[in-house]
Structures are given as C-alpha cells and as structure tokens.
Design a protein around this motif. Structure first.
Motif, PDB file in Angstrom:
ATOM      1  N   PHE A 147      -2.952  15.665   7.974  1.00  0.00           N
ATOM      2  CA  PHE A 147      -3.076  16.599   6.858  1.00  0.00           C
ATOM      3  C   PHE A 147      -3.988  16.133   5.729  1.00  0.00           C
ATOM      4  CE2 PHE A 147       0.668  14.160   5.501  1.00  0.00           C
ATOM      5  CZ  PHE A 147       0.438  13.988   4.145  1.00  0.00           C
ATOM      6  N   ILE A 148      -4.246  14.821   5.614  1.00  0.00           N
ATOM      7  CA  ILE A 148      -5.134  14.371   4.525  1.00  0.00           C
ATOM      8  C   ILE A 148      -6.565  14.917   4.721  1.00  0.00           C
ATOM      9  CG2 ILE A 148      -6.246  12.343   3.445  1.00  0.00           C
ATOM     10  CD1 ILE A 148      -3.442  12.679   2.404  1.00  0.00           C
ATOM     11  N   PRO A 149      -7.124  14.831   5.939  1.00  0.00           N
ATOM     12  CA  PRO A 149      -8.475  15.403   6.108  1.00  0.00           C
ATOM     13  C   PRO A 149      -8.502  16.906   5.796  1.00  0.00           C
ATOM     14  CG  PRO A 149      -7.901  14.038   7.994  1.00  0.00           C
ATOM     15  CD  PRO A 149      -6.658  14.177   7.169  1.00  0.00           C
ATOM     16  N   SER A 158       1.823  13.382  10.227  1.00  0.00           N
ATOM     17  CA  SER A 158       1.049  12.190   9.876  1.00  0.00           C
ATOM     18  C   SER A 158      -0.022  12.521   8.832  1.00  0.00           C
ATOM     19  CB  SER A 158       0.380  11.637  11.123  1.00  0.00           C
ATOM     20  OG  SER A 158      -0.681  10.793  10.756  1.00  0.00           O
ATOM     21  N   PRO A 159      -0.232  11.595   7.881  1.00  0.00           N
ATOM     22  CA  PRO A 159      -1.333  11.807   6.922  1.00  0.00           C
ATOM     23  C   PRO A 159      -2.690  11.920   7.624  1.00  0.00           C
ATOM     24  CG  PRO A 159      -0.322   9.635   6.619  1.00  0.00           C
ATOM     25  CD  PRO A 159       0.527  10.371   7.604  1.00  0.00           C
ATOM     26  N   LEU A 160      -2.777  11.314   8.826  1.00  0.00           N
ATOM     27  CA  LEU A 160      -4.045  11.414   9.557  1.00  0.00           C
ATOM     28  C   LEU A 160      -4.349  12.866   9.895  1.00  0.00           C
ATOM     29  CD1 LEU A 160      -3.680   8.380  11.973  1.00  0.00           C
ATOM     30  CD2 LEU A 160      -5.227   8.591  10.011  1.00  0.00           C
ATOM     31  N   ASP A 176     -10.829  -3.260   8.654  1.00  0.00           N
ATOM     32  CA  ASP A 176     -10.212  -2.124   9.325  1.00  0.00           C
ATOM     33  C   ASP A 176      -9.393  -2.573  10.540  1.00  0.00           C
ATOM     34  OD1 ASP A 176      -9.980   0.801   9.356  1.00  0.00           O
ATOM     35  OD2 ASP A 176     -10.816   0.539  11.374  1.00  0.00           O
ATOM     36  N   ARG A 177      -8.294  -1.811  10.748  1.00  0.00           N
ATOM     37  CA  ARG A 177      -7.361  -2.106  11.840  1.00  0.00           C
ATOM     38  C   ARG A 177      -8.080  -2.134  13.191  1.00  0.00           C
ATOM     39  NH1 ARG A 177      -3.753   0.954  14.804  1.00  0.00           N
ATOM     40  NH2 ARG A 177      -4.429   2.885  13.825  1.00  0.00           N
ATOM     41  N   SER A 178      -9.143  -1.298  13.330  1.00  0.00           N
ATOM     42  CA  SER A 178      -9.827  -1.223  14.627  1.00  0.00           C
ATOM     43  C   SER A 178     -10.475  -2.563  14.998  1.00  0.00           C
ATOM     44  CB  SER A 178     -10.873  -0.114  14.604  1.00  0.00           C
ATOM     45  OG  SER A 178     -11.802  -0.362  13.574  1.00  0.00           O
ATOM     46  N   VAL A 186      -3.190   2.367  -4.075  1.00  0.00           N
ATOM     47  CA  VAL A 186      -3.126   3.818  -3.810  1.00  0.00           C
ATOM     48  C   VAL A 186      -4.468   4.253  -3.236  1.00  0.00           C
ATOM     49  CG1 VAL A 186      -2.971   6.091  -4.917  1.00  0.00           C
ATOM     50  CG2 VAL A 186      -1.431   4.257  -5.617  1.00  0.00           C
ATOM     51  N   ASN A 187      -4.388   5.056  -2.152  1.00  0.00           N
ATOM     52  CA  ASN A 187      -5.637   5.546  -1.535  1.00  0.00           C
ATOM     53  C   ASN A 187      -6.260   6.660  -2.377  1.00  0.00           C
ATOM     54  OD1 ASN A 187      -5.934   4.355   1.319  1.00  0.00           O
ATOM     55  ND2 ASN A 187      -3.746   4.865   1.169  1.00  0.00           N
ATOM     56  N   LEU A 188      -7.554   6.557  -2.591  1.00  0.00           N
ATOM     57  CA  LEU A 188      -8.289   7.650  -3.245  1.00  0.00           C
ATOM     58  C   LEU A 188      -9.277   8.206  -2.228  1.00  0.00           C
ATOM     59  CD1 LEU A 188      -9.448   6.697  -6.849  1.00  0.00           C
ATOM     60  CD2 LEU A 188      -7.466   8.023  -6.137  1.00  0.00           C
ATOM     61  N   ALA A 237      -6.511  -8.070   5.772  1.00  0.00           N
ATOM     62  CA  ALA A 237      -6.620  -7.569   7.150  1.00  0.00           C
ATOM     63  C   ALA A 237      -5.547  -6.501   7.351  1.00  0.00           C
ATOM     64  CB  ALA A 237      -6.425  -8.707   8.135  1.00  0.00           C
ATOM     65  N   GLU A 238      -5.978  -5.363   7.880  1.00  0.00           N
ATOM     66  CA  GLU A 238      -5.049  -4.245   8.096  1.00  0.00           C
ATOM     67  C   GLU A 238      -4.556  -4.260   9.536  1.00  0.00           C
ATOM     68  OE1 GLU A 238      -5.820  -0.179   5.932  1.00  0.00           O
ATOM     69  OE2 GLU A 238      -7.593  -0.825   7.034  1.00  0.00           O
ATOM     70  N   GLY A 239      -3.358  -3.762   9.768  1.00  0.00           N
ATOM     71  CA  GLY A 239      -2.860  -3.540  11.129  1.00  0.00           C
ATOM     72  C   GLY A 239      -2.608  -4.822  11.903  1.00  0.00           C
ATOM     73  N   VAL A 240      -2.204  -5.862  11.198  1.00  0.00           N
ATOM     74  CA  VAL A 240      -1.898  -7.115  11.899  1.00  0.00           C
ATOM     75  C   VAL A 240      -0.537  -6.962  12.581  1.00  0.00           C
ATOM     76  CG1 VAL A 240      -1.521  -9.596  11.651  1.00  0.00           C
ATOM     77  CG2 VAL A 240      -3.207  -8.429  10.192  1.00  0.00           C
ATOM     78  N   GLU A 241      -0.556  -7.085  13.905  1.00  0.00           N
ATOM     79  CA  GLU A 241       0.688  -6.833  14.645  1.00  0.00           C
ATOM     80  C   GLU A 241       1.248  -8.080  15.306  1.00  0.00           C
ATOM     81  OE1 GLU A 241       0.219  -3.568  17.326  1.00  0.00           O
ATOM     82  OE2 GLU A 241      -0.200  -2.141  15.725  1.00  0.00           O
ATOM     83  N   THR A 242       0.361  -9.095  15.511  1.00  0.00           N
ATOM     84  CA  THR A 242       0.845 -10.253  16.269  1.00  0.00           C
ATOM     85  C   THR A 242       0.612 -11.554  15.509  1.00  0.00           C
ATOM     86  OG1 THR A 242      -1.273 -10.615  17.338  1.00  0.00           O
ATOM     87  CG2 THR A 242       0.223  -9.092  18.434  1.00  0.00           C
ATOM     88  N   GLU A 296       0.864  -1.181   0.000  1.00  0.00           N
ATOM     89  CA  GLU A 296       0.000   0.000   0.000  1.00  0.00           C
ATOM     90  C   GLU A 296       0.899   1.229   0.000  1.00  0.00           C
ATOM     91  OE1 GLU A 296      -2.678   0.529   3.325  1.00  0.00           O
ATOM     92  OE2 GLU A 296      -3.516   2.359   2.464  1.00  0.00           O
ATOM     93  N   ALA A 297       0.624   2.134  -0.937  1.00  0.00           N
ATOM     94  CA  ALA A 297       1.400   3.376  -0.983  1.00  0.00           C
ATOM     95  C   ALA A 297       0.840   4.344   0.051  1.00  0.00           C
ATOM     96  CB  ALA A 297       1.295   3.985  -2.372  1.00  0.00           C
ATOM     97  N   LEU A 298       1.721   4.877   0.908  1.00  0.00           N
ATOM     98  CA  LEU A 298       1.275   5.787   1.962  1.00  0.00           C
ATOM     99  C   LEU A 298       2.111   7.060   1.910  1.00  0.00           C
ATOM    100  CD1 LEU A 298       1.024   3.039   4.688  1.00  0.00           C
ATOM    101  CD2 LEU A 298      -0.928   4.352   3.824  1.00  0.00           C
ATOM    102  N   GLN A 338      -1.638  -7.136   6.128  1.00  0.00           N
ATOM    103  CA  GLN A 338      -0.765  -5.973   6.063  1.00  0.00           C
ATOM    104  C   GLN A 338      -0.637  -5.521   7.497  1.00  0.00           C
ATOM    105  OE1 GLN A 338      -2.479  -2.911   3.586  1.00  0.00           O
ATOM    106  NE2 GLN A 338      -1.283  -1.270   4.535  1.00  0.00           N
ATOM    107  N   GLY A 339       0.561  -5.186   7.964  1.00  0.00           N
ATOM    108  CA  GLY A 339       0.698  -4.749   9.359  1.00  0.00           C
ATOM    109  C   GLY A 339       2.116  -4.894   9.838  1.00  0.00           C
ATOM    110  N   TYR A 340       2.348  -4.363  11.032  1.00  0.00           N
ATOM    111  CA  TYR A 340       3.711  -4.347  11.565  1.00  0.00           C
ATOM    112  C   TYR A 340       4.278  -5.761  11.727  1.00  0.00           C
ATOM    113  CZ  TYR A 340       2.797   0.586  12.656  1.00  0.00           C
ATOM    114  OH  TYR A 340       2.496   1.907  12.574  1.00  0.00           O
ATOM    115  N   TRP A 341       3.363  -6.727  11.906  1.00  0.00           N
ATOM    116  CA  TRP A 341       3.828  -8.104  12.061  1.00  0.00           C
ATOM    117  C   TRP A 341       4.659  -8.522  10.848  1.00  0.00           C
ATOM    118  CZ3 TRP A 341       2.979 -12.622   9.218  1.00  0.00           C
ATOM    119  CH2 TRP A 341       3.467 -13.788   9.829  1.00  0.00           C
TER     120      TRP A 341
END
Ligand SMILES: Nc1nc2c(ncn2[C@@H]2O[C@@H]3COP(=O)(O)O[C@H]4[C@@H](O)[C@H](n5cnc6c(=O)[nH]c(N)nc65)O[C@@H]4COP(=O)(O)O[C@H]3[C@H]2O)c(=O)[nH]1
Length: 687
Positions: free
Chosen positions: A485-487, A481-483, A611-613, A525-527, A644-649, A467-469, A665-668
C-alpha cells in the motif's frame, strides 16, 4: 425612404386650384398626394423628409416658373433625383427642349386626360424603380466583395467585376473571351464537372467548393455559386458565377482541427487523435493480418517533480520527454500524450513483440538520461506497459486497459522497466483499485499502527534504536503489507497524510517511552520521495517534535537515494536545514539506485543502510559480499555509519561485523514488534 407596400407620394404643383383638383381626382386612388400652388411651396415640400417620388409641375406660374422650380430641384443634391413631369399648355418645341434640358422626365399637355395621366405616371414610376434596382445591382457588381464572372451561352467569359480581378489576378481585358477552364486547378474529376453542368442545366443553379489557380499560379479553394439567365424562349443566355476565396476559412478550420487533435504543450497528438488513429491502425492490422503493440509510457515520480519544483519545470520536463520519445520512434509510429505524464505509442507490423521490446529498451535508456531544465539537473525514469492486438484484446478499450495494467505492473516491479501484459495483471490492477478505495478510509477509521524493529550496535549487541514500520490492519483482509500500500499511497498522494500520521504517532510514543526511562534510543522514520519533497517538510517535523516535547536527536529520517537524486541541489539544501535542527538522516536501500558517490559527499547524511538484498546472500555470494564491503568502506571514508538491513543469521552478522559495519537490523536480532512488546524488549535490554 419609401417602403414597398406604401403608396408612392406625388407632389402636384399648379397655381390654379381647379387644375389641381383635376390632377388629384385622377391620381388619388393609387397614390398619396401633396399639393402646392406656388414654386416656393413646391420646393419646400420637396425638401421635406417625406420626399415625393414624383412631381407633376405646372410650367407657367406667377412668381417662380416651373422651369425655375426644376432648375432649383436639380441643383439641390437632396431633390436632384426626384422625377418631374411637366404639365403645360405650351407645347412649343423650345419650351419642351428647355425643360428636357433641365432634366424633366416627361411632358403632359393640358387639358389633362385622366387615363393618359395615370398610365404615364405609372410607367415613369416603374422605370424609375427599375433604374434604382439596376443601379443597386451595378453597385454590388462593382464594389461587392464576391468575385463575379459572367459567361455567355457558349461559356465564354463576357464580364468580370473588380473583386474577380483582386481575387484571381486577371484583369477584365485578360480574361474576357476566355473559357473559365483557364481558372481551374485541375483537381475536379470529369464526373464532378458532369454533375455540376447537369445541375446547372436542370435546376439553373449549382453551388460547391472548387480549387482554382490564381494568375500567379497559387492554388486556392473557393465556394462557387453558378446560376443561369434565360431568355424568353427559356434558353440559357448567360451563366453567372460568383465565388469567395475559402483559403482563410480553410486555414482557420485546419487550425481548429489541429488544436482539437493535438496536445498544446508538447505538440503531440492527443487522446482524441489517438482514439481515431488507433481505430484505423487496428482496422488495417485486421485487414492485413498484422499485430499492433500498444505501449503505455509513464514517468516515474513525475508528480513529485511537478509538485516540488513547480509546474513550469514540470512542463519543460514533459516537453523534453516528448522530444526524446519522438527520437525513439519512426515517423509511421503513432505517438500521443494522454495527459499528465502519460504517453502512448502504437506500433504495427509483423513482429511487433520484438519491435516493441526494442523500442521500450531505447525509451527507458533515453528517458533516464539526465535532464537540464531551468538551471536544474533532474533525473527521471519510466515504466512501460505493453498490450498486443489481437492477443490481449481486439478493441481499443481492452488494449488500453491491459497496457495500463502492465504499466502499473512495471511500476510494482521496481520502475524503470517494461512489461508485456498477462491476464494475471488484470487481477493485480483490480486488486489495486479495491485497495486504493479502502486506503482512503483506513486513516479515518484508525486502521494503522506502528511497529518498531530494534536496531543494535553490531559489536556490543546493545540496543541503539528502532525503525518505525507502519502496519495496516484491514478489517476484511487482515494485515496488508506496506510493500503493497505504500507505493499506492505514494502514487495517489495519500502518503502525505499517512506520513504525517506516522511521524506524530512515533513522536507521541517516544514521549511515552522517554517518561519510562528509554531516553537513549533513536527512532528512524521512513520518508517516501513524495513526503521528502512536500512543502514545508522541515516546519512540519519541527512542529510535531515541539508538540510532543521530543528532542530532534531522538528522531532519524530514512530517505531513499531516489528522493535526493531527483533534484540533488534542492535535496542538499533541504538536508542542511534538517541537519541544522539536529535531525539525523539515513540513506535507505543504499546501493540499489543511483549510488551517485559524487553527490553523496555533498549530502549531510549520517548513515547508509545496506539493502537487505545485498545482505541476504553474504558471505556466499561474492558479488553481494563485494557490494556490502564497498558500501561499508565508502561510508567509513566519508565519515558515515552503516546499518545492515535484514540480517537473519549469525554468519551474516559475523561477516558484517568483521568488515566494520556499525549496526544491524533484522530477524537475527528481532522482528518488528508492536509498541508494547518493543517497550518490554527495550526495558529488558536496558537492564
Ligand atoms: N525478510 C526479512 N525482512 C526483514 C528483516 N528485517 C526487517 N525486514 C523487513 O524489511 C523492511 C525494512 O524496511 P524498509 O527497507 O524501510 O522498507 C519498508 C519501507 O520502505 C516501507 N515502509 C514501512 N513503513 C513505512 C512508513 O511508515 N512510511 C513509509 N514512507 N514507508 C514505510 O515499506 C517497506 C516494507 O516494510 P515492511 O514490510 O515492514 O518490511 C520491513 C521489515 O519488516 C529480515 O531479517 N528479513
């Protein structure tokens, strides 16, 4: 036509030059003179443009007699009104009668006495001038547009004109003999009448507005002027009242006032009206020890609807929103439209905190209901910021600023919610302003880069794409963080050039990587919603792919549920076009928004991103686990892949893998990496 400072012109007619000489000598000092020695010449001169104001006419003349000249003068409308004095030696009764009968104004006998002649001429000219003025006054009285009524010294009506009858409905017969009180609507107070009569007595004049009642009972405003006519002793003989109807003028004034104070589109009070009314609301609250809640109501993503579906649809939506807002408030509440999609509501009372929260809930619920506009189904949500008087400010400016800051906070909190003001928010909103300013500069200064977060096949662990970020290296603040400035960019429209830059940068990078052998990877790419709805989106993407010679299959577009749900019909058509060009679509943050399954079936998408949440607390949290499982099963039933997003473990990975999730996709697996690191990562993975 004689001008007032010009001497009057007199035509002297006598066949005897000696007689003419006497007349000329008597009159030439104060008059202009023309002479004629025959009736024919006299008629000719009388008919000219420079018409005499008086003719002195000899009766006995050879050829045409004076009587004949007079008859012809009276027959001709042009000369009919010229006064004539006969000059004659014949003083017989018969001759005088004949002349007077024909309309002679006076007789002077020969021999003429110069002094007497001058007095007679002066008196006659004066009388004629007075008559002319009276005729004029009578004409004005009869035909003028102003209503006139005349009362005597006892204020009893003695005369009214036709305009009065037209305006009041009372004829002269009905009203004469009455007191003008009969006309009054009874709005004026005793003191007002006293002041009026005082001015009439002392200055002989009064002017003012009054409300009267017509004969048919209709009440109307009038502009009344009263003046007096006094006799030689200075006593008032008559009062002359003249007036015009102000109804139309008042109606026009009222219309202008309304237009100046209301928003033409929705009919709600506008900013000016709000400012004035709010001052009153706050003043009353101060006096009565009450509180005021000022609520800023802003539609989420209205600009996108307006830009993509056109201003007509946008306008219709605003009208509908205004109507729904009206339904949520009481008559006594102050509701206004500031412009665009911004509305303001002010509530005053004792427990406004509770009241504001309740109304805000009601508004959020009401405005998020589906809109049916121009054959389209639209969805919208609302963010509301609330500031309180006197707690958050004791003047309009501060209260507005704070309500605005809370509204932005509500947007930052995920939209579709309301927030009360806290001083923290001011910092937040100042911050936002600073950031917005430097955002304009960032693109030109090359402060953006793109990082790539690897995505893996969950079962095999094989790298499948990334994923391009976007990353912003702010010269003073460091990484933003894009969180954050993107909004902001979404809000102010900067997202369009930024989004295009990301697409080009990613395609440029794909081309480089394809040249080093990384040909099997797909880059997402996020749109943002605004990008998704931009004009000619498909054309722009295709152009960029062509420019860098990148196959469409190497690119994936991530869009949010919100983007498609704002106008599902248009979204289906757009997604179909993208699909036809070979681009794949993933729905980002699935489960956080509408999750409209009915529509999902119609959307040509290939992936759902969990979603990661929801991933964060699995498998411990039963609710999140249930949602993750439901999304995976739903995707499978629709033939879609899941990421699945934000998979850490490892536990999370295992759980998702067991449930049949396709990718992760995630830190794991890996954090987002800069381009060079990703390249190394991918080349290593390919070995
Ligand atoms: N805690 C945790 N976080 C993880 C993990 N794995 C990934 N993330 C983060 O989660 C975000 C995933 O991107 P997103 O949901 O599309 O959310 C993105 C996306 O909505 C937006 N965004 C980023 N780049 C772009 C862009 O180029 N265009 C647009 N329109 N939006 C972008 O900004 C959001 C945030 O991006 P980032 O800050 O890069 O944050 C990224 C990523 O760094 C993990 O295991 N744990």
């Amino acid at each position: 036509m004689m001008t007032t400072n010009e001497k009057p012109l007199i035509l002297l007619v006598d066949d005897m030059p000696a007689n003419l000489h006497v007349l000329v000598a008597a009159l030439r000092d104060d008059h202009r003179i023309k002479t004629a020695t025959s009736g024919t010449t006299a008629l000719d001169l009388a008919e000219r443009d420079d018409r005499p104001q008086l003719i002195l006419l000899d009766v006995v003349m050879p050829g045409m007699s004076g009587l004949e000249v007079l008859r012809r003068l009276r027959e001709n409308p042009e000369t009919r009104d010229i006064p004539v004095i006969f000059i004659t030696a014949d003083v017989s009764e018969q001759s005088q009668l004949e002349g007077l009968d024909l309309g002679a104004d006076d007789y002077i006998t020969k021999p003429v006495v110069a002094a007497v002649l001058r007095v007679r001429v002066r008196n006659l000219l004066q009388r004629k001038r007075t008559e002319a003025r009276l005729r004029l006054a009578a004409h004005v009285f009869e035909y003028g547009g102003e209503a006139i009524l005349i009362t005597d010294c006892d204020n009893c009506i003695v005369e009214v004109n036709p305009a009065f009858t037209r305006l009041t409905g009372y004829t002269s017969e009905e009203i004469c003999g009455q007191n003008p009180k009969i006309l009054s609507a009874g709005h004026a107070t005793a003191e007002e009448y006293q002041r009026m009569w005082h001015a009439i007595r002392e200055q002989g004049f009064w002017q003012g507005e009054m409300w009267d009642r017509r004969k048919n009972g209709e009440i109307y405003p009038k502009l009344l002027t009263i003046s007096v006519v006094r006799n030689a002793q200075g006593e008032i003989d008559f009062h002359i009242g003249s007036f015009t109807d102000l109804s139309e003028q008042k109606a026009v004034e009222e219309k202008i006032r309304y237009v100046a104070h209301h928003d033409a589109l929705t009919g709600l009070p506008n900013r000016l009206h709000l400012q004035i009314s709010l001052e009153q609301v706050i003043a009353t609250a101060k006096r009565e020890n009450q509180e005021v809640a000022l609520m800023f109501i802003d539609l989420d993503r209205f600009k996108i609807i307006n830009d993509t579906l056109g201003h007509n649809i946008g306008d219709c939506l605003l009208v509908e929103v205004a109507q729904r807002l009206r339904e949520c408030v009481r008559e006594s509440d102050l509701l206004a439209r500031l412009g665009g999609d911004e509305f303001v509501l002010a509530l005053a009372g004792d427990d406004v905190v509770n009241a504001a929260a309740q109304v805000a809930e009601k508004i959020l619920g009401n405005l998020s209901q589906t809109y049916h506009i121009g054959g389209q189904v639209l969805h919208s949500s609302t963010s509301i910021g609330i500031s309180l008087y006197p707690h958050d400010g004791d003047n309009i400016e501060t209260l507005m600023k704070n309500a605005d800051a809370s509204m932005y906070h509500a947007k930052a909190m995920g939209r579709n919610n309301f927030q009360f003001f806290s001083p923290e928010m001011n910092r937040f909103s100042n911050e936002r302003l600073l950031l917005e300013n430097s955002l304009h500069r960032a693109l030109a200064q090359g402060e953006f880069t793109v990082h790539y977060q690897p995505q893996a096949d969950i079962a095999s662990g094989r790298l499948v794409g990334a994923e391009a970020l976007i990353r912003w290296h702010h010269p003073e603040r460091g990484m933003v963080s894009p969180l954050q400035f993107i909004p902001l960019a979404e809000e102010n429209g900067m997202i369009l050039p930024i989004g295009t830059w990301v697409l080009r940068e990613v395609c440029r990078q794909i081309k480089v990587w394809r040249e080093v052998g990384l040909t099997d990877l797909r880059f997402a790419v996020n749109l943002s919603p605004r990008q998704f709805h931009q004009e000619n989106l498909v054309g722009n993407i295709i152009d960029i792919l062509r420019e860098f010679d990148v196959p469409a299959s190497a690119l994936e577009l991530e869009i949010t549920e919100g983007s498609v749900m704002e106008n599902p019909d248009a979204a289906v058509s757009l997604l179909n076009q993208l699909n036809q060009h070979g681009l794949s679509i993933a729905i980002d943050d699935f489960g956080t928004g509408y999750s409209s399954l009915g529509y999902l079936k119609r959307f040509p998408v290939s992936k759902l991103k969990i979603d990661r949440s929801f991933v964060m607390d699995i498998p411990g949290d039963p609710d999140d686990s249930a949602i993750a499982i439901a999304v995976i099963q739903l995707a499978r039933s629709l033939g879609l892949k899941t990421v699945a997003e934000g998979v850490e473990t490892t536990v999370q990975r295992q759980f998702l893998s067991d449930q049949g999730c396709d990718m992760l996709q995630g830190y794991w697996y890996s954090k987002p990496l800069d381009a060079a690191t990703f390249e190394a990562f991918a080349l290593h993975a390919a070995r």
